[in-house]
Design a protein around this motif. Structure first.
Motif, short mmCIF file in Angstrom:
data_model
loop_
_atom_site.label_atom_id
_atom_site.label_comp_id
_atom_site.label_asym_id
_atom_site.label_seq_id
_atom_site.Cartn_x
_atom_site.Cartn_y
_atom_site.Cartn_z
N ASN A 31 32.34 7.07 -25.71
CA ASN A 31 32.65 5.60 -25.98
C ASN A 31 32.17 4.80 -25.11
O ASN A 31 32.25 4.85 -24.07
CB ASN A 31 34.31 5.50 -25.85
N LYS A 32 31.07 4.03 -25.52
CA LYS A 32 30.43 3.28 -24.78
C LYS A 32 30.69 1.82 -24.93
O LYS A 32 29.89 0.74 -24.67
CB LYS A 32 28.87 3.16 -25.26
N SER A 33 31.97 1.46 -25.19
CA SER A 33 32.65 0.16 -25.25
C SER A 33 32.36 -0.69 -23.80
O SER A 33 32.48 -0.15 -22.58
CB SER A 33 34.18 0.15 -25.51
N SER A 34 32.06 -2.02 -24.12
CA SER A 34 31.43 -2.44 -23.01
C SER A 34 32.52 -3.75 -22.23
O SER A 34 32.19 -4.66 -21.97
CB SER A 34 30.25 -3.33 -23.34
N ALA A 60 35.01 -4.35 -31.68
CA ALA A 60 33.68 -4.44 -32.09
C ALA A 60 32.85 -3.15 -31.95
O ALA A 60 32.20 -2.74 -32.74
CB ALA A 60 33.14 -5.47 -31.48
N TYR A 61 33.15 -2.57 -30.96
CA TYR A 61 32.42 -1.13 -30.69
C TYR A 61 33.08 0.03 -31.73
O TYR A 61 32.02 0.60 -32.37
CB TYR A 61 33.02 -0.51 -29.29
N TYR A 62 34.17 -0.10 -32.16
CA TYR A 62 34.60 1.12 -32.85
C TYR A 62 34.21 0.46 -34.37
O TYR A 62 33.81 1.19 -35.20
CB TYR A 62 36.41 1.04 -33.05
N ALA A 63 34.12 -0.74 -34.68
CA ALA A 63 33.60 -1.13 -35.95
C ALA A 63 32.22 -0.63 -36.10
O ALA A 63 31.77 -0.09 -37.23
CB ALA A 63 33.53 -2.75 -36.03
#
Length: 280
Positions: free
Chosen positions: A135-138, A51-54
Motif C-alpha cells: 500500500n503506497k498511500s501517501s 483516492a489511493y484505493y480508488a
C-alpha cells in the motif's frame, strides 16, 4: 430503472479483513465503472487514502471522504463540498479528551495528526503493514505531543480541519466522552467501530454527502445504491434508493437496509454489483 451511482464504504465493506480489495470485487467494480456508473468510495478515512484505493481499481469517480465532510472530483480536482471543524470547536473537543486523559486524532483531507504513545505505535504498525502489503498511500501523519502544539496545529489548519476520531479500548470512558460531545450543538458524533468515536461538524454525514453528490450530478435517490456495515454508514443506507448492509454489518444496520449481501471476506460488494448493476 438503472442504478447510476453506487456509494461504497471502505473498512468492513470494500476492504476484506486483510484490508485489501479482492480481485473479484475489483473486476465487478471496474465493469460497472466502464458502463458509466459512478462508483464512489464513501469513507470515514481521509481523501488521499481513499483516492489511493480508488486508483487500485481504476476508478475516476468522485470520492466522499471523512464521513461526508470532503467531496472531491478526481478527474477535475474540483472541490464539490467541504465541512470544517473550526479552531474553537476543535479546542473544545481537545479539552474534553484531555479531561479523560484520552488522545484524539484530527484529520485534514491529506494529513492525520495524532497524540499519545498508543497512537504513535499504532501508526507505526499500520505503516509497516502497508509496506508489507504494498500500500503506497501517501497520507501524511504527524505526532502532536502536547496541548500547546495542538493549539498551533488548529491555528495552522483552521481552513482544512474536517474530522476528529477518538480511539480507546475503555468503552465506559468512550461512552462518557461521546455523551459530552453529543451535547455540543455544533457537532455530529457517530462511530465506525466499537473502540472509536468519529466527530464532524453538525449536519455532516455520509448520507448528506451522497445527497450533495447526487444533486451535483442530477441523479435521483431512486438510482443510488449505498453499501456499508457500521453506524456511520446508516445515513447513506437510509438515503439511497437501495440501501445494502454487508453480511458482517451490525444488526441495527441490517434492520434498516433494503438488502443484505455477503460478508466483506466473501465478495459481498461484488455480489451486489453483479446482481443489481451488471445483470439487471
Amino acid at each position: 430503472m438503472g442504478y447510476r451511482l453506487v456509494c461504497i464504504d471502505m473498512d468492513g465493506t470494500l476492504l476484506n479483513s486483510c484490508k485489501q480489495i479482492s480481485k473479484t470485487t475489483k473486476a465487478s467494480l471496474l465493469k460497472a465503472h466502464q458502463r458509466e456508473v459512478q462508483i464512489v468510495i464513501t469513507t470515514g478515512r481521509v481523501y488521499i487514502d481513499a483516492a489511493y484505493y480508488a486508483s487500485q481499481i481504476g476508478l475516476r469517480s468522485p470520492i466522499i471522504a471523512s464521513n461526508g465532510a470532503y467531496i472531491r472530483d478526481q478527474q477535475s480536482q474540483q472541490l464539490i463540498y467541504q465541512s470544517l471543524l473550526h479552531e474553537k470547536l476543535a479546542l473544545r473537543i481537545l479539552d474534553i479528551c484531555k479531561r479523560y486523559h484520552v488522545s484524539p486524532n484530527f484529520h485534514t483531507p491529506q494529513q492525520e495528526y495524532y497524540g499519545g504513545i498508543y497512537l504513535a505505535i499504532r501508526w507505526l504498525v499500520f505503516c509497516f503493514r502497508n509496506w508489507i502489503t504494498g500500500n503506497k498511500s501517501s497520507v501524511k501523519r504527524k505526532y502532536v505531543p502536547n496541548y500547546r502544539q495542538w493549539r498551533r496545529v488548529f491555528a495552522k489548519e483552521q481552513d482544512r480541519m474536517i474530522k476528529c476520531i477518538i480511539i480507546h479500548f475503555n468503552k465506559e470512558k468512550l461512552a462518557k466522552i461521546r455523551n459530552e460531545l453529543s451535547r455540543i450543538a455544533e457537532l455530529e458524533v457517530v462511530s465506525s467501530a466499537s473502540n472509536n468515536i468519529e466527530v464532524n461538524y453538525k449536519g455532516t454525514s455520509k448520507g448528506k454527502g451522497v445527497e450533495i453528490l447526487a444533486r451535483h450530478y442530477g441523479i435521483p435517490r431512486e438510482e443510488i445504491i449505498a453499501i456499508g456495515d457500521n453506524e456511520n454508514d446508516l445515513s447513506m443506507i437510509e438515503y439511497a434508493g437501495l440501501g445494502v448492509a454487508m453480511g458482517n454489518a451490525l444488526d441495527f444496520v441490517k434492520e434498516k437496509a433494503d438488502y443484505i449481501t455477503d460478508t466483506n471476506d466473501n465478495d459481498g460488494v461484488a455480489k451486489v454489483i453483479d446482481k443489481f448493476v451488471l445483470n439487471s
